[in-house]
Each structure stands twice: as C-alpha cells, then as structure tokens.
Design a protein around this motif. Structure first.
Motif, PDB file in Angstrom:
ATOM      1  N   GLY A  38      25.712  50.542  45.561  1.00  0.00           N
ATOM      2  CA  GLY A  38      26.216  51.086  44.423  1.00  0.00           C
ATOM      3  C   GLY A  38      27.118  49.937  43.697  1.00  0.00           C
ATOM      4  O   GLY A  38      27.354  48.998  44.312  1.00  0.00           O
ATOM      5  N   LEU A  39      27.812  50.504  42.536  1.00  0.00           N
ATOM      6  CA  LEU A  39      28.986  49.641  41.946  1.00  0.00           C
ATOM      7  C   LEU A  39      30.117  50.114  42.440  1.00  0.00           C
ATOM      8  O   LEU A  39      30.587  51.262  42.437  1.00  0.00           O
ATOM      9  N   VAL A  40      30.985  49.021  42.686  1.00  0.00           N
ATOM     10  CA  VAL A  40      32.356  49.329  43.209  1.00  0.00           C
ATOM     11  C   VAL A  40      33.371  48.106  42.536  1.00  0.00           C
ATOM     12  O   VAL A  40      32.883  46.935  42.377  1.00  0.00           O
ATOM     13  N   GLN A  41      34.723  48.567  42.236  1.00  0.00           N
ATOM     14  CA  GLN A  41      35.568  47.610  41.841  1.00  0.00           C
ATOM     15  C   GLN A  41      36.050  46.643  42.799  1.00  0.00           C
ATOM     16  O   GLN A  41      36.061  47.321  44.245  1.00  0.00           O
ATOM     17  N   PRO A  42      36.482  45.788  42.714  1.00  0.00           N
ATOM     18  CA  PRO A  42      37.185  44.664  43.582  1.00  0.00           C
ATOM     19  C   PRO A  42      38.250  45.643  44.390  1.00  0.00           C
ATOM     20  O   PRO A  42      38.967  46.172  43.852  1.00  0.00           O
ATOM     21  N   GLY A  43      38.404  45.387  45.647  1.00  0.00           N
ATOM     22  CA  GLY A  43      39.299  46.217  46.614  1.00  0.00           C
ATOM     23  C   GLY A  43      38.764  47.416  46.925  1.00  0.00           C
ATOM     24  O   GLY A  43      39.457  48.012  47.956  1.00  0.00           O
TER      25      GLY A  43
ATOM     26  N   ALA B 179      25.461  41.483  46.352  1.00  0.00           N
ATOM     27  CA  ALA B 179      24.245  41.004  46.969  1.00  0.00           C
ATOM     28  C   ALA B 179      23.355  42.162  46.972  1.00  0.00           C
ATOM     29  O   ALA B 179      23.753  43.455  47.146  1.00  0.00           O
ATOM     30  N   VAL B 180      22.062  41.909  47.516  1.00  0.00           N
ATOM     31  CA  VAL B 180      21.388  42.986  48.204  1.00  0.00           C
ATOM     32  C   VAL B 180      21.461  42.826  49.673  1.00  0.00           C
ATOM     33  O   VAL B 180      21.410  41.798  50.404  1.00  0.00           O
ATOM     34  N   TYR B 181      21.895  43.880  50.085  1.00  0.00           N
ATOM     35  CA  TYR B 181      22.112  43.879  51.751  1.00  0.00           C
ATOM     36  C   TYR B 181      20.820  44.752  52.436  1.00  0.00           C
ATOM     37  O   TYR B 181      20.127  45.773  51.913  1.00  0.00           O
ATOM     38  N   TYR B 182      20.338  44.058  53.534  1.00  0.00           N
ATOM     39  CA  TYR B 182      19.481  44.630  54.215  1.00  0.00           C
ATOM     40  C   TYR B 182      19.654  44.708  55.965  1.00  0.00           C
ATOM     41  O   TYR B 182      20.521  44.151  56.209  1.00  0.00           O
TER      42      TYR B 182
ATOM     43  N   VAL C 280      24.448  45.821  46.284  1.00  0.00           N
ATOM     44  CA  VAL C 280      25.989  46.331  46.270  1.00  0.00           C
ATOM     45  C   VAL C 280      26.540  45.324  44.950  1.00  0.00           C
ATOM     46  O   VAL C 280      25.936  44.227  45.086  1.00  0.00           O
ATOM     47  N   THR C 281      26.929  45.788  44.323  1.00  0.00           N
ATOM     48  CA  THR C 281      27.581  44.978  42.933  1.00  0.00           C
ATOM     49  C   THR C 281      29.061  45.348  42.964  1.00  0.00           C
ATOM     50  O   THR C 281      29.581  46.296  42.980  1.00  0.00           O
ATOM     51  N   VAL C 282      29.863  44.438  43.168  1.00  0.00           N
ATOM     52  CA  VAL C 282      31.544  44.456  43.048  1.00  0.00           C
ATOM     53  C   VAL C 282      31.831  43.856  41.758  1.00  0.00           C
ATOM     54  O   VAL C 282      31.639  42.518  41.577  1.00  0.00           O
TER      55      VAL C 282
END
Length: 119
Positions: free
Chosen positions: A10-15, A92-95, A115-117
């Motif tokens: 998903g989308l998450v902020q840095p940290g 990145a896309v995590y596999y 995963v988007t930071v």
C-alpha cells in the motif's frame, strides 16, 4: 495448484511501517526456502531477504538490514516481511519466492504487491 498470494502492500509515508504476507498453497511449504524480492519498473528484480526452510537462518540486502524482518509460519504456510522505517527508495513491487530444498530448480513466484513510500 501452486499459489503464492502476497498482500499487505500500500501507500505509506516515509518512516512508516508495513507488514507483507505471502499466503501459499499447493506445495510442501516447510521444505522450501522462502525469499522476498522487489522490483522497480525498468530495473532488475533484487533480493530483499531470504529465510531457510526452518527459519533459523536469514539473509538481508544491505539496504534493508536493521529495518526489515523476514519470518515464516510453517503451520500457516505463510511468509512475512515486516518493514519498518520505510524510505522513498523502498518503493517497488514486492514478490515472494519459494525454492525447493530438495530440487533447487523448482521455484515458484507470487504475483507481487505494490509498496509505495511517499509523503
């Protein structure tokens, strides 16, 4: 039918933190070494972390050492990746990948989770 299904991206902020899961079926999970890889569009897929079939030995990319933790639950046939202190460059896309201990050429991949930071 072999299935590896990643979730938790998903989308998450840095940290911030995320926990990825890879639910598996159709093969003898406890006899497979498991790994997490990631891929950015236009770049090669890279190893993030791997874990022996018993979970007693782990290996991490230098870029995630100390921030990510790989683990597995053989009873639930599930692989996890706890990601803390996420950085922009973790986007990145995590596999997840399964590799047989008995036949190293037997390899299965999941379909990936994004995963988007971003702030």
């Amino acid at each position: 039918q072999v299935q590896l299904v990643e979730s938790g991206g998903g989308l998450v902020q840095p940290g911030g933190s995320l926990r990825l899961s890879c639910a598996t079926s159709g093969f003898a999970f406890s006899t497979y070494a498991m790994s997490w890889y990631r891929q950015v569009l236009g770049k090669e897929r890279e190893l993030v972390a791997d874990l022996t079939r018993t979970g007693t030995s782990t290996n991490y990319a230098d870029s995630v050492q100390g921030r990510f933790t790989i683990s597995r639950d053989n009873a639930k046939k599930t692989l996890y990746l706890q990601m803390n202190n996420l950085k922009f460059e973790d986007t990145a896309v995590y596999y997840c990948k399964a590799q047989s201990w008995l036949n190293i050429r037997r390899v299965y991949w999941g379909q990936g989770t994004q995963v988007t930071v971003s702030s």
